[in-house]
Design a protein around this motif. Structure first.
Motif, PDB file in Angstrom:
ATOM      1  N   THR A 114       3.759  -0.486 -12.651  1.00  0.00           N
ATOM      2  CA  THR A 114       4.001  -0.870 -11.130  1.00  0.00           C
ATOM      3  C   THR A 114       2.904  -0.133 -10.878  1.00  0.00           C
ATOM      4  OG1 THR A 114       4.731   1.304 -11.925  1.00  0.00           O
ATOM      5  CG2 THR A 114       6.746  -0.164 -11.644  1.00  0.00           C
ATOM      6  N   ALA A 115       3.146  -0.201  -9.475  1.00  0.00           N
ATOM      7  CA  ALA A 115       1.937   0.137  -8.844  1.00  0.00           C
ATOM      8  C   ALA A 115       2.204   1.794  -8.484  1.00  0.00           C
ATOM      9  CB  ALA A 115       2.185  -1.071  -7.267  1.00  0.00           C
ATOM     10  N   LEU A 116       0.763   2.518  -8.136  1.00  0.00           N
ATOM     11  CA  LEU A 116       0.330   3.329  -7.690  1.00  0.00           C
ATOM     12  C   LEU A 116       0.721   3.984  -6.867  1.00  0.00           C
ATOM     13  CD1 LEU A 116      -2.091   4.797 -10.899  1.00  0.00           C
ATOM     14  CD2 LEU A 116       0.462   5.499 -10.645  1.00  0.00           C
ATOM     15  N   PRO A 117       0.421   4.847  -5.901  1.00  0.00           N
ATOM     16  CA  PRO A 117       0.129   4.356  -4.165  1.00  0.00           C
ATOM     17  C   PRO A 117      -1.367   3.751  -4.134  1.00  0.00           C
ATOM     18  CG  PRO A 117       0.903   6.472  -4.533  1.00  0.00           C
ATOM     19  CD  PRO A 117       0.796   6.094  -6.296  1.00  0.00           C
ATOM     20  N   THR A 118      -1.519   2.643  -3.620  1.00  0.00           N
ATOM     21  CA  THR A 118      -2.961   1.899  -3.158  1.00  0.00           C
ATOM     22  C   THR A 118      -2.867   1.697  -1.596  1.00  0.00           C
ATOM     23  OG1 THR A 118      -2.017   0.266  -4.862  1.00  0.00           O
ATOM     24  CG2 THR A 118      -3.419  -0.336  -3.416  1.00  0.00           C
TER      25      THR A 118
ATOM     26  N   ALA B  16       0.769  -1.561   0.049  1.00  0.00           N
ATOM     27  CA  ALA B  16      -0.301  -0.327   0.091  1.00  0.00           C
ATOM     28  C   ALA B  16       0.662   0.991  -0.234  1.00  0.00           C
ATOM     29  CB  ALA B  16      -1.206  -0.441   1.257  1.00  0.00           C
ATOM     30  N   ASN B  17       0.527   1.649  -0.925  1.00  0.00           N
ATOM     31  CA  ASN B  17       1.156   3.423  -0.629  1.00  0.00           C
ATOM     32  C   ASN B  17       2.520   3.472  -1.187  1.00  0.00           C
ATOM     33  OD1 ASN B  17      -1.536   4.865  -0.384  1.00  0.00           O
ATOM     34  ND2 ASN B  17      -0.752   3.687   1.875  1.00  0.00           N
ATOM     35  N   SER B  18       3.212   2.162  -1.762  1.00  0.00           N
ATOM     36  CA  SER B  18       4.655   1.944  -1.804  1.00  0.00           C
ATOM     37  C   SER B  18       4.404   3.139  -3.372  1.00  0.00           C
ATOM     38  CB  SER B  18       4.599   0.695  -2.335  1.00  0.00           C
ATOM     39  OG  SER B  18       4.646   0.642  -3.648  1.00  0.00           O
ATOM     40  N   GLY B  19       4.061   3.469  -4.423  1.00  0.00           N
ATOM     41  CA  GLY B  19       3.979   4.162  -5.415  1.00  0.00           C
ATOM     42  C   GLY B  19       5.123   2.698  -6.419  1.00  0.00           C
ATOM     43  N   THR B  20       5.786   2.016  -6.017  1.00  0.00           N
ATOM     44  CA  THR B  20       6.163   1.599  -7.224  1.00  0.00           C
ATOM     45  C   THR B  20       5.745  -0.292  -6.780  1.00  0.00           C
ATOM     46  OG1 THR B  20       8.193   1.696  -5.441  1.00  0.00           O
ATOM     47  CG2 THR B  20       8.246   3.078  -6.559  1.00  0.00           C
ATOM     48  N   SER B  21       6.690  -0.833  -7.075  1.00  0.00           N
ATOM     49  CA  SER B  21       6.281  -3.368  -7.242  1.00  0.00           C
ATOM     50  C   SER B  21       7.848  -3.617  -7.131  1.00  0.00           C
ATOM     51  CB  SER B  21       5.959  -2.931  -8.063  1.00  0.00           C
ATOM     52  OG  SER B  21       5.437  -4.588  -8.554  1.00  0.00           O
ATOM     53  N   THR B  22       8.469  -3.503  -6.437  1.00  0.00           N
ATOM     54  CA  THR B  22       9.750  -4.619  -6.639  1.00  0.00           C
ATOM     55  C   THR B  22       9.153  -5.642  -6.031  1.00  0.00           C
ATOM     56  OG1 THR B  22      10.378  -3.722  -4.174  1.00  0.00           O
ATOM     57  CG2 THR B  22      10.875  -2.827  -6.319  1.00  0.00           C
ATOM     58  N   PRO B  23      10.447  -6.657  -6.837  1.00  0.00           N
ATOM     59  CA  PRO B  23       9.855  -8.221  -5.796  1.00  0.00           C
ATOM     60  C   PRO B  23      10.577  -8.107  -4.428  1.00  0.00           C
ATOM     61  CG  PRO B  23      10.962  -8.960  -8.128  1.00  0.00           C
ATOM     62  CD  PRO B  23      11.271  -6.659  -7.687  1.00  0.00           C
TER      63      PRO B  23
END
Length: 786
Positions: free
Chosen positions: A740-744, A629-636
């Motif tokens: 990539t992930a947006l703030p969630t 949540a609220n990462s704004g990024t996506s990493t393994p």
């Protein structure tokens, strides 16, 4: 991977027999990922010489060897034994692709007795099956037989009212009819039992024949579902095999009864265990004898379960077949959609259903357009991003294309070919070749938008009051002093049965899966057409950073369908344990499937202080989180491997630059003076932030091995191409930036979802203006007017 601990709490195993792999995912009681194993058919079983797990031949036939599945199960169980303590597995769930297994009459009526000293494949040789190579879901060779059956039943409306679905090539009824009419008679005469692939896999685990679940029976075209009441199997009015359809398929009443014997009974109650694991698996691989086996189902329904959709959500899956699934409250079958009983519901619950829209013209047209116009997914994604909605800047000269390469279901069941339209006129090719990728994707997504609006008008999804759109702004409704419905007036003026500018009936969220969704331009397009935020499983977001172009997950990442099987196994185990200690499942807080899965995720989220779910098993438990949540990024999860941490590069493609020069628009001037902000229907900075390939091409130059057209890698990765200014040829490299992930929000993050695109009302209105013309052109195709 290293062997897991040999002692500890309960674990739950989910199996998935996919087209290209046999997968297993293991979760613990809190649904945290513990283990992932898979057997890749092409690389680990090369003796079968499949590509993407299937045999392809000229035409519409796609088959796979059943013997390969048997051998793969041996391999998978050996991997599980080496790497995990199978005595901790308390329950097993599973799913499989849509395919049929034809058993010879010799092992009937009982399941073959197996010697635990020998593997499966040595005791179930290929001659155990009367049809060694069985058609898979991509096969459309039975399409004409499906249409013939539909005609005999009075057309799509009467067929849907009778057996819950209209004609499509995957119908079990159509497959049976084709084998009887087109194959040699010995295949039919030697058959003693037929099973769907999910039944087959479950029977291998249980060691006895397992009945078909009603969710899958409703997709056969031969089952009559009775929606009244919940009840248990055997109670009156709970569905039956349609003897009239069986007689048509068999060619006579006697053969129809024979088919009925082949099919066996249907398990109506899905919220309970099927049996315990077989003695064979206990003695050979070390499972405990009290291990529960739950009902197995189809892969697309199991993937749906893993996402825990809420009322108002739509699950949009891109793959060999694109599907859109959504919760439905009522059983109102029509030709517009397919309808299934929910595969995970308790007998005490009010009956729930899942409505599905599907399209066979999915990955194949996308791969063909890529090969014809770009030669790589990076350029494909780039063109989708830079071309404005509708393929042109003007409002009255939008471009439309329909790539109907395979026989589809209603309303396009009789239409095949490639059709392009400019200013409402059929053309052989667009003047601007760059429009082809975007127009294809728009056609595919708009088709779901159009069919959704027609589906919701039937009332099958229930009240619109439950379809909360959260923080998505609602369309302000105009007032009418005469008391008339202004929306109806707008729809009538456009020649439609719905108002394309009203998005309140549309899904509140879009949950996407599949390789095509890994590209930001595709995720944005889905959000724009439906004006809804787009969410993706964090497992897929992180897997895309490693392998963005395949529907199969990267090594160490779970398949969604296998996760759905593991979640289902955990739910059934909780219900059985509750009953065993003398309390009802509801008395101990165990509600419906989605309710219980969300409760378990929430409990884990609180206990772990908001730690995101583990997305892969490439690092030990306790590493850094994945798409949180609220990462704004996506990493393994944890430290990324060398492959994952490398930035993939590819030089710009000569073909795209040539197309741009031919059109008088260079890449360097697309946004400077070509397509203006107003033409793109959104803010440029937003688009370039979310879309990693507006001017920066995204691709992977990693090797991918043999593949079918459904999962085709880039063909010219690393090829040099011109760049820079006019007349200059400067090698230029660009990075791969998958979605990539947006703030969630925490509510989504705790169940393993990551936001990948926002709703955009301006872009939605741009597409709303396109919908009437799209519907007109599709109607002309359906009526054979072009």
């Amino acid at each position: 991977m290293a062997p897991g601990p040999k002692t500890g709490p309960a674990l739950f195993l989910g199996l998935e027999l996919a087209t290209d792999q046999l997968r297993a995912s293991i979760v613990d009681e809190s649904l945290e990922l513990v283990g992932v194993e898979c057997v890749d058919f092409d690389t680990e079983l090369p003796e079968y010489q499949t590509q993407g797990g299937i045999f392809t031949t000229p035409g519409d036939a796609y088959t796979t060897p059943v013997d390969m599945w048997v051998k793969a199960l041996d391999f998978l169980l050996e991997k599980l034994t080496r790497n995990h303590d199978l005595t901790r597995i308390k329950s097993i769930g599973g799913c499989a692709q849509h395919a049929l297994v034809w058993w010879k009459s010799t092992p009937i009526p009982s399941f073959p007795a197996l010697d635990p000293r020998l593997p499966f494949h040595s005791q179930l040789p290929p001659n155990t099956f009367s049809l060694p190579n069985t058609p898979v879901a991509q096969d459309t060779s039975a399409h004409t037989h499906a249409l013939a059956l539909e005609a005999l039943l009075g057309g799509p409306d009467l067929m849907a009212a009778r057996v819950g679905t209209c004609a499509n090539a995957s119908l079990l009824a159509a497959q049976l009819l084709r084998v009887r009419e087109s194959w040699t008679s010995d295949v039919w005469s030697r058959t003693g039992k037929i099973q769907l692939a999910s039944q087959f896999l479950a029977s291998m685990v249980v060691g006895e024949w397992v009945n078909m679940g009603e969710s899958e029976a409703c997709a056969t075209g031969m089952w009559v579902h009775a929606s009244a009441g919940a009840g248990t199997q055997g109670a009156p009015g709970l569905g039956r095999w349609d003897e009239g359809v069986l007689e048509i398929v068999g060619g006579s009443r006697e053969e129809g009864r024979r088919i009925r014997t082949w099919l066996g009974d249907v398990e109506v109650a899905s919220g309970r265990k099927v049996a315990h694991i077989s003695r064979y698996l206990c003695e050979r691989y070390g499972f405990e004898s009290d291990t529960i086996v739950t009902p197995f189902t189809s892969d697309y329904l199991s993937s749906y379960l893993s996402l825990c959709p809420s009322p108002g959500d739509a699950v949009l899956s891109f793959g060999p077949m694109d599907t859109l699934l959504t919760p439905a409250q009522h059983y109102l079958p029509t030709r517009l959609y397919s309808l299934f009983p929910h595969p995970a519901q308790d007998a005490s619950e009010k009956r729930r259903y899942i409505a599905m829209l599907s399209s066979r013209n999915a990955d194949v047209p996308r791969a063909l357009v890529r090969d014809m116009y770009t030669k790589s997914w990076s350029a494909f994604d780039r063109l989708v991003a830079i071309v404005p909605p509708g393929g042109s800047i003007g409002l009255d000269d939008k471009l439309f294309s329909f790539w109907l390469l395979q026989g589809d279901s209603y309303p396009l069941s009789h239409v095949k070919g490639i059709y392009r339209f400019e200013t409402g006129i059929k053309v052989n090719e667009f003047r601007d070749l760059r429009a082809n990728p975007r127009c294809l994707l728009e056609s595919q997504v708009l088709s779901f938008r159009f069919r959704w609006s027609k589906m919701i008008a039937t009332g099958v999804l229930g009240s619109n009051n439950n379809r909360s759109r959260g923080n998505v702004a609602q369309t302000p409704g105009p007032t009418s002093p005469q008391g008339q419905n202004p929306r109806s007036n707008i729809a009538s003026s456009l020649g439609l049965s719905f108002d394309p500018y009203d998005y309140s009936p549309l899904p509140a969220r879009i949950l996407v899966t599949g390789a095509a969704a890994n590209f930001p331009s595709v995720a944005n397009l889905a959000g724009d057409v439906f004006n809804a935020p787009v969410f993706m499983p964090s497992t897929q977001v992180d897997s895309a950073q490693v392998v963005p172009h395949r529907n199969a997950p990267a090594a160490g990442f779970p398949g969604r369908a296998s996760l759905g099987g593991a979640y289902f196994a955990r739910w059934i185990w909780g219900k059985e344990r509750s009953s065993a200690i003398g309390g009802s499942s509801t008395g101990r807080g165990l509600g419906g499937f989605e309710e219980e899965i969300r409760r378990l995720h929430g409990k884990r989220w609180v206990a772990s202080s908001g730690t995101p779910l583990r997305t892969n098993v490439n690092t030990p438990v306790g590493g850094n989180g994945g798409s949180g949540a609220n990462s704004g990024t996506s990493t393994p999860y944890g430290h990324r491997s060398g492959l994952g941490s490398t930035v993939f590069v590819e030089e710009e493609e000569e073909e795209v630059e040539e197309m741009e020069r031919a059109s008088g628009i260079l890449a360097s001037s697309v946004f400077a003076g070509g397509f203006a902000d107003r033409d793109l229907g959104r803010d440029i900075s937003r688009m370039r932030t979310l879309t990693g390939s507006t001017l920066d091409t995204v691709t992977s130059s990693g090797s991918m091995g043999p593949s079918t057209t459904f999962t085709t890698p880039d063909l010219n990765s690393g090829a040099g191409s011109p760049g820079g200014g006019v007349g200059a040829v400067v090698p230029q490299t660009t990075t791969l930036t998958p979605v990539t992930a947006l703030p969630t929000s925490d509510a989504e993050a705790q169940i393993g979802l990551a936001k990948v695109a926002e709703a955009d009302v301006d872009a939605f209105m741009t597409y709303a203006a396109i919908v009437p013309e799209y519907c007109r052109l599709e109607g002309m195709l359906c009526k054979s007017l072009v």
